[in-house]
Design an enzyme around this catalytic site. Sequence first.
Site, PDB file in Angstrom:
ATOM      1  N   ALA A  10       0.821  -1.225   0.000  1.00  0.00           N
ATOM      2  CA  ALA A  10       0.000   0.000   0.000  1.00  0.00           C
ATOM      3  C   ALA A  10       0.851   1.270   0.000  1.00  0.00           C
ATOM      4  O   ALA A  10       0.305   2.370   0.062  1.00  0.00           O
ATOM      5  CB  ALA A  10      -0.938  -0.007   1.209  1.00  0.00           C
ATOM      6  N   ARG A  35       8.064   0.076   3.574  1.00  0.00           N
ATOM      7  CA  ARG A  35       8.499   1.446   3.885  1.00  0.00           C
ATOM      8  C   ARG A  35       7.604   2.072   4.958  1.00  0.00           C
ATOM      9  O   ARG A  35       6.530   2.598   4.683  1.00  0.00           O
ATOM     10  CB  ARG A  35       8.520   2.286   2.598  1.00  0.00           C
ATOM     11  N   ASP A  60       8.080  -7.614   5.245  1.00  0.00           N
ATOM     12  CA  ASP A  60       8.469  -8.044   3.907  1.00  0.00           C
ATOM     13  C   ASP A  60       7.702  -9.319   3.577  1.00  0.00           C
ATOM     14  O   ASP A  60       7.839 -10.317   4.298  1.00  0.00           O
ATOM     15  CB  ASP A  60       9.995  -8.288   3.906  1.00  0.00           C
ATOM     16  N   ASN A  87      -1.563  -7.585  -3.368  1.00  0.00           N
ATOM     17  CA  ASN A  87      -1.128  -6.660  -4.419  1.00  0.00           C
ATOM     18  C   ASN A  87       0.394  -6.509  -4.496  1.00  0.00           C
ATOM     19  O   ASN A  87       0.936  -6.249  -5.567  1.00  0.00           O
ATOM     20  CB  ASN A  87      -1.786  -5.291  -4.156  1.00  0.00           C
ATOM     21  N   TYR A 153       9.215 -12.538 -15.059  1.00  0.00           N
ATOM     22  CA  TYR A 153       8.065 -11.774 -14.519  1.00  0.00           C
ATOM     23  C   TYR A 153       6.770 -12.413 -15.014  1.00  0.00           C
ATOM     24  O   TYR A 153       5.839 -12.641 -14.228  1.00  0.00           O
ATOM     25  CB  TYR A 153       8.140 -10.299 -14.943  1.00  0.00           C
ATOM     26  N   PHE A 190       6.326   0.963 -10.624  1.00  0.00           N
ATOM     27  CA  PHE A 190       6.652  -0.359 -11.167  1.00  0.00           C
ATOM     28  C   PHE A 190       7.874  -0.329 -12.094  1.00  0.00           C
ATOM     29  O   PHE A 190       8.807  -1.136 -11.956  1.00  0.00           O
ATOM     30  CB  PHE A 190       5.414  -0.880 -11.922  1.00  0.00           C
TER      31      PHE A 190
HETATM   32  P1  NDP Z   1       4.630  -0.099  -7.246  1.00  0.00           P
HETATM   33  O1  NDP Z   1       6.099  -0.362  -7.351  1.00  0.00           O
HETATM   34  O2  NDP Z   1       4.158   1.294  -7.347  1.00  0.00           O
HETATM   35  O3  NDP Z   1       4.074  -0.743  -5.888  1.00  0.00           O
HETATM   36  C1  NDP Z   1       4.503  -2.010  -5.446  1.00  0.00           C
HETATM   37  C2  NDP Z   1       4.090  -2.193  -3.991  1.00  0.00           C
HETATM   38  O4  NDP Z   1       4.494  -3.508  -3.584  1.00  0.00           O
HETATM   39  C3  NDP Z   1       4.760  -1.211  -3.058  1.00  0.00           C
HETATM   40  O5  NDP Z   1       3.838  -0.751  -2.109  1.00  0.00           O
HETATM   41  C4  NDP Z   1       5.847  -2.036  -2.384  1.00  0.00           C
HETATM   42  O6  NDP Z   1       6.035  -1.580  -1.060  1.00  0.00           O
HETATM   43  C5  NDP Z   1       5.200  -3.421  -2.368  1.00  0.00           C
HETATM   44  N1  NDP Z   1       6.216  -4.464  -2.259  1.00  0.00           N
HETATM   45  C6  NDP Z   1       7.140  -4.810  -3.186  1.00  0.00           C
HETATM   46  N2  NDP Z   1       7.941  -5.768  -2.697  1.00  0.00           N
HETATM   47  C7  NDP Z   1       7.523  -6.035  -1.433  1.00  0.00           C
HETATM   48  C8  NDP Z   1       7.941  -6.916  -0.409  1.00  0.00           C
HETATM   49  N3  NDP Z   1       8.976  -7.744  -0.577  1.00  0.00           N
HETATM   50  N4  NDP Z   1       7.270  -6.930   0.776  1.00  0.00           N
HETATM   51  C9  NDP Z   1       6.211  -6.101   0.965  1.00  0.00           C
HETATM   52  N5  NDP Z   1       5.750  -5.253   0.030  1.00  0.00           N
HETATM   53  C10 NDP Z   1       6.404  -5.216  -1.151  1.00  0.00           C
HETATM   54  O7  NDP Z   1       3.967  -1.012  -8.378  1.00  0.00           O
HETATM   55  P2  NDP Z   1       2.432  -1.277  -8.794  1.00  0.00           P
HETATM   56  O8  NDP Z   1       1.498  -0.553  -7.928  1.00  0.00           O
HETATM   57  O9  NDP Z   1       2.359  -1.087 -10.244  1.00  0.00           O
HETATM   58  O10 NDP Z   1       2.366  -2.847  -8.502  1.00  0.00           O
HETATM   59  C11 NDP Z   1       1.375  -3.456  -7.682  1.00  0.00           C
HETATM   60  C12 NDP Z   1       1.037  -4.806  -8.275  1.00  0.00           C
HETATM   61  O11 NDP Z   1       0.442  -4.630  -9.545  1.00  0.00           O
HETATM   62  C13 NDP Z   1       2.225  -5.746  -8.484  1.00  0.00           C
HETATM   63  O12 NDP Z   1       1.855  -7.048  -8.096  1.00  0.00           O
HETATM   64  C14 NDP Z   1       2.454  -5.675  -9.997  1.00  0.00           C
HETATM   65  O13 NDP Z   1       3.054  -6.846 -10.501  1.00  0.00           O
HETATM   66  C15 NDP Z   1       1.025  -5.521 -10.470  1.00  0.00           C
HETATM   67  N6  NDP Z   1       0.850  -4.970 -11.819  1.00  0.00           N
HETATM   68  C16 NDP Z   1       1.418  -3.790 -12.163  1.00  0.00           C
HETATM   69  C17 NDP Z   1       1.243  -3.291 -13.440  1.00  0.00           C
HETATM   70  C18 NDP Z   1       1.902  -2.032 -13.900  1.00  0.00           C
HETATM   71  O14 NDP Z   1       2.023  -1.842 -15.123  1.00  0.00           O
HETATM   72  N7  NDP Z   1       2.312  -1.145 -13.000  1.00  0.00           N
HETATM   73  C19 NDP Z   1       0.389  -3.999 -14.408  1.00  0.00           C
HETATM   74  C20 NDP Z   1      -0.176  -5.218 -13.934  1.00  0.00           C
HETATM   75  C21 NDP Z   1       0.049  -5.669 -12.679  1.00  0.00           C
HETATM   76  P3  NDP Z   1       7.438  -1.417  -0.310  1.00  0.00           P
HETATM   77  O15 NDP Z   1       8.471  -1.125  -1.361  1.00  0.00           O
HETATM   78  O16 NDP Z   1       7.209  -0.296   0.663  1.00  0.00           O
HETATM   79  O17 NDP Z   1       7.646  -2.726   0.374  1.00  0.00           O
HETATM   80  C1  8X3 Z   2       2.842  -5.160 -15.581  1.00  0.00           C
HETATM   81  C2  8X3 Z   2       2.509  -4.942 -17.014  1.00  0.00           C
HETATM   82  O1  8X3 Z   2       3.310  -5.254 -19.397  1.00  0.00           O
HETATM   83  O2  8X3 Z   2       4.890  -4.308 -17.814  1.00  0.00           O
HETATM   84  O3  8X3 Z   2       2.374  -6.381 -15.150  1.00  0.00           O
HETATM   85  O4  8X3 Z   2       4.337  -6.640 -17.726  1.00  0.00           O
HETATM   86  S1  8X3 Z   2       3.847  -5.308 -18.018  1.00  0.00           S
END
Ligand code: NDP
Ligand code: 8X3
Length: 236
Positions: A10, A35, A60, A87, A153, A190
């Site tokens: 989140a 974080r 984590d 998520n 991935y 991301f």
């Molecule tokens: P962000 O990088 O903006 O957010 C990722 C979140 O995941 C952060 O809050 C991060 O928190 C948390 N996270 C990552 N690793 C860990 C860990 N080891 N333990 C706990 N928390 C973790 O990316 P998105 O919001 O885009 O990604 C969210 C989800 O959506 C992911 O599963 C991603 O694969 C999926 N997704 C994203 C797409 C995109 O194009 N952006 C498309 C399709 C799916 P912190 O670093 O504080 O731990």
């Molecule tokens: C994130 C979308 O296309 O970068 O899942 O893999 S993509």
Amino acid sequence: MNKLTFITGATSGIGQATAEKFAEMGCDLIITGRRKDRLNALKKALESQHHVKVAALHFDVRNENEVSEAVRDLKPPWTEIEILINNAGLAAGLDHIQNGKLDDWERMIDTNVKGLLYMTRAMAPLFIKNGRGHIINVGSTAGKEVYEKGNVYCATKHAVDALNKGMRIDLLRHGIKVTAVNPGLVETEFSLVRFHGDAEKARIPYEGMQPLRGEDVAEVIWYVSSLPDHVNINDI
Ligand code: NDP
Ligand code: 8X3
């Protein structure tokens, strides 16, 4: 509707937007991520803007002990969780298979697959005990198709797709719903994470197109979570 909702990841992107949407709609929340400062700032903002109760837990998802302790240490009323949003996730690197970095592969597999499994394994018994629950797994279009250099991935998100179907079958008899939300490109942190903080490279995937925003996905997550008990969206 005031369903206590547990959101992993989140602190940014889709997870943060989802926390904001659910708080706006009056849900109490358990927000998680690594974080701590961001979690505490979000907790403060959501509580003051929306008058909901928010617990912030930093751990984590790759650490099974931290995950199981976080759930085990919950005290009422925080045990009355109705929705788990799996998520937290990431992509690390974008390389042809022969050049892949093992550390990137481990991070993706440990976070996207094992982290989601640890969370689900910790939460499902609580849902079964409470006699209800809804697990929403954030997968990806990368769980349906693959693209050049997306190898590992995409494999992790295909695993999420399979787990989503498997857990739905296993948990249906307990009245627990399971939904996959599979977005395409969303502009969040991301890409910055995928390219290890290189902002220039991170910009490229979004060039010349209009990506989704975290808020767009949050709307869909809200929609699937707000349907009556007898209605389940399997995959969207
Ligand atoms: P962000 O990088 O903006 O957010 C990722 C979140 O995941 C952060 O809050 C991060 O928190 C948390 N996270 C990552 N690793 C860990 C860990 N080891 N333990 C706990 N928390 C973790 O990316 P998105 O919001 O885009 O990604 C969210 C989800 O959506 C992911 O599963 C991603 O694969 C999926 N997704 C994203 C797409 C995109 O194009 N952006 C498309 C399709 C799916 P912190 O670093 O504080 O731990
Ligand atoms: C994130 C979308 O296309 O970068 O899942 O893999 S993509």
